[in-house]
Write a protein that holds these residues in place. Structure first.
Motif, PDB file in Angstrom:
ATOM      1  N   HIS B  54       4.258  47.166  10.837  1.00  0.00           N
ATOM      2  CA  HIS B  54       5.615  47.525  11.244  1.00  0.00           C
ATOM      3  C   HIS B  54       5.761  49.007  11.577  1.00  0.00           C
ATOM      4  O   HIS B  54       6.637  49.379  12.357  1.00  0.00           O
ATOM      5  N   SER B  55       4.891  49.843  11.025  1.00  0.00           N
ATOM      6  CA  SER B  55       4.900  51.247  11.451  1.00  0.00           C
ATOM      7  C   SER B  55       4.429  51.343  12.898  1.00  0.00           C
ATOM      8  O   SER B  55       4.996  52.086  13.706  1.00  0.00           O
ATOM      9  N   ALA B  56       3.398  50.562  13.226  1.00  0.00           N
ATOM     10  CA  ALA B  56       2.913  50.539  14.615  1.00  0.00           C
ATOM     11  C   ALA B  56       3.997  49.974  15.540  1.00  0.00           C
ATOM     12  O   ALA B  56       4.228  50.499  16.631  1.00  0.00           O
ATOM     13  N   ASP B  57       4.676  48.909  15.091  1.00  0.00           N
ATOM     14  CA  ASP B  57       5.753  48.324  15.901  1.00  0.00           C
ATOM     15  C   ASP B  57       6.876  49.347  16.123  1.00  0.00           C
ATOM     16  O   ASP B  57       7.449  49.434  17.215  1.00  0.00           O
ATOM     17  N   ALA B  58       7.204  50.101  15.077  1.00  0.00           N
ATOM     18  CA  ALA B  58       8.271  51.095  15.193  1.00  0.00           C
ATOM     19  C   ALA B  58       7.898  52.165  16.212  1.00  0.00           C
ATOM     20  O   ALA B  58       8.716  52.569  17.044  1.00  0.00           O
ATOM     21  N   ARG B  59       6.646  52.602  16.164  1.00  0.00           N
ATOM     22  CA  ARG B  59       6.177  53.571  17.164  1.00  0.00           C
ATOM     23  C   ARG B  59       6.268  52.982  18.563  1.00  0.00           C
ATOM     24  O   ARG B  59       6.702  53.644  19.502  1.00  0.00           O
ATOM     25  N   GLY B  60       5.859  51.730  18.676  1.00  0.00           N
ATOM     26  CA  GLY B  60       5.904  51.050  19.970  1.00  0.00           C
ATOM     27  C   GLY B  60       7.309  50.974  20.529  1.00  0.00           C
ATOM     28  O   GLY B  60       7.506  50.938  21.745  1.00  0.00           O
ATOM     29  N   GLY B  62       9.471  53.265  20.118  1.00  0.00           N
ATOM     30  CA  GLY B  62       9.942  54.612  20.395  1.00  0.00           C
ATOM     31  C   GLY B  62      10.826  55.210  19.310  1.00  0.00           C
ATOM     32  O   GLY B  62      11.533  56.187  19.543  1.00  0.00           O
ATOM     33  N   ILE B  63      10.790  54.634  18.117  1.00  0.00           N
ATOM     34  CA  ILE B  63      11.547  55.223  17.008  1.00  0.00           C
ATOM     35  C   ILE B  63      10.882  56.546  16.627  1.00  0.00           C
ATOM     36  O   ILE B  63       9.648  56.628  16.565  1.00  0.00           O
ATOM     37  N   SER B  64      11.687  57.572  16.394  1.00  0.00           N
ATOM     38  CA  SER B  64      11.113  58.885  16.067  1.00  0.00           C
ATOM     39  C   SER B  64      10.249  58.772  14.818  1.00  0.00           C
ATOM     40  O   SER B  64      10.560  58.022  13.904  1.00  0.00           O
ATOM     41  N   GLU B  65       9.157  59.543  14.777  1.00  0.00           N
ATOM     42  CA  GLU B  65       8.261  59.533  13.604  1.00  0.00           C
ATOM     43  C   GLU B  65       9.021  59.850  12.325  1.00  0.00           C
ATOM     44  O   GLU B  65       8.701  59.364  11.249  1.00  0.00           O
ATOM     45  N   GLN B  66      10.056  60.699  12.483  1.00  0.00           N
ATOM     46  CA  GLN B  66      10.758  61.167  11.290  1.00  0.00           C
ATOM     47  C   GLN B  66      11.438  60.029  10.522  1.00  0.00           C
ATOM     48  O   GLN B  66      11.423  60.010   9.290  1.00  0.00           O
ATOM     49  N   LYS B  67      12.013  59.087  11.256  1.00  0.00           N
ATOM     50  CA  LYS B  67      12.771  58.027  10.569  1.00  0.00           C
ATOM     51  C   LYS B  67      11.903  57.173   9.647  1.00  0.00           C
ATOM     52  O   LYS B  67      12.239  56.996   8.480  1.00  0.00           O
TER      53      LYS B  67
END
Lengths: 161, 147
Positions: B54-60, B62-67
């Motif tokens: 889900h971290s990879a999905d979040a990056r995919g 475009g969610i900011s790294e900070q969140k």
């Protein structure tokens, strides 16, 4: 009409103090029932009820406890096994080794916030169940955990008797 | 990380039902919000496979790294998250931590104020669905892919 916890009612009329979730998320009920049916295959009903009751104790789900203690009695689980369940580890051979292995695994699966599912607990279950049975025991523990979360969150109250 | 059990192989109906449940929970839910719910529950339940996925999905998405990075401390940095995200995170945490306390009226009311009833039902569905996947992941211990 659905029969839930000894009540025959409609999903819209379940006695919740909070959200009528099956009205707002109708696909959820259908998906959860499919999951429950899938998890119940090839698990003895008595063992399934012990798993469901122990998880519901740990997760403090009143509705689930009410429903599954009734179901367990219908399946012939003794009052003593139900009464002592929260302390099953102290009760020696009141529970079979399969029941104890499943209960230890259920507790670990339910209390993930406090630790992992240890190799010891997993190995104990893997020693007494076939892989198919073990998959189904895990599925049963996962599924009751999901129902616990729904019912606690929406404030589903047990019927008075 | 050793692999224990392939649930998809031994209990295919369960696996299929879980996929259906996930699809049901994802409807009408903002995908970014859904990823935050999934990551926070996976942190609390210590599911490595789920966090990785889900971290990879979040990056995919475009969610900011900070969140995702600050999620374990979201209450300390409220300006980073919207009120809807905060309300959903608070509800997710209480739903995930049932062993220690109930879902409080305060946290429920905050979520009820921030979401429509349909959305709230879907937020609850998402939180319990990722909890179910977390339990499968931690118990069956799927191989963690190396990136």
């Amino acid at each position: 009409m659905v029969s839930v916890g000894g009540m025959t009612t409609t999903l819209d009329n379940l006695p919740t103090t909070r959200l009528k979730i099956y009205k707002t998320s109708p696909e959820l009920y259908e998906a959860m029932m499919a999951l429950s049916n899938a998890a119940a295959k090839d698990v003895e009903p008595e063992l399934g009820e012990l798993i469901k009751i122990r998880a519901s104790q740990i997760n403090h789900c009143a509705f689930c406890l009410d429903m599954h203690t009734r179901d367990a009695r219908k399946h012939g689980v003794s009052d003593q096994k139900l009464d002592v369940l929260a302390a099953w580890q102290e009760a020696g051979d009141l529970y079979t080794e399969r029941e104890r292995a499943a209960l230890a695994l259920t507790e670990a699966v339910t209390e993930l916030g406090n630790g992992h599912v240890s190799d010891e607990v997993y190995a104990r279950a893997a020693a007494v169940f076939t892989e198919r049975e073990l998959g189904q025991v895990i599925a049963m523990a996962v599924t009751i955990n999901a129902w616990n979360r729904i019912n606690v969150t929406i404030g589903l109250e047990p019927p008075r008797r | 990380m050793s692999h224990r059990l392939n649930l998809n192989r031994v209990s295919p109906e369960v696996y299929e039902a879980m996929v259906t449940l996930s699809a049901a929970a994802a409807k009408d839910l903002d995908p970014e919000l859904a990823e935050l719910i999934k990551i926070r529950a996976s942190q609390m339940n210590h599911c490595a496979f789920c966090l990785d996925m889900h971290s990879a999905d979040a990056r995919g998405r475009g969610i900011s790294e900070q969140k995702p990075t600050l999620l374990p401390a979201w209450e300390e940095v409220q300006a980073v998250y919207t009120e809807r995200e905060q309300a959903a995170l608070a509800l997710t945490e209480e739903m995930t931590d049932l062993t220690r306390h109930h879902v409080s009226d305060k946290v429920y009311a905050r979520a009820h104020a921030a979401f429509s009833e349909r959305e709230l039902g879907q937020v609850i569905a998402m939180a319990l669905t990722i909890n179910a996947w977390n339990r499968i992941g931690v118990t069956t211990r799927p191989q963690l892919p190396r990136h």
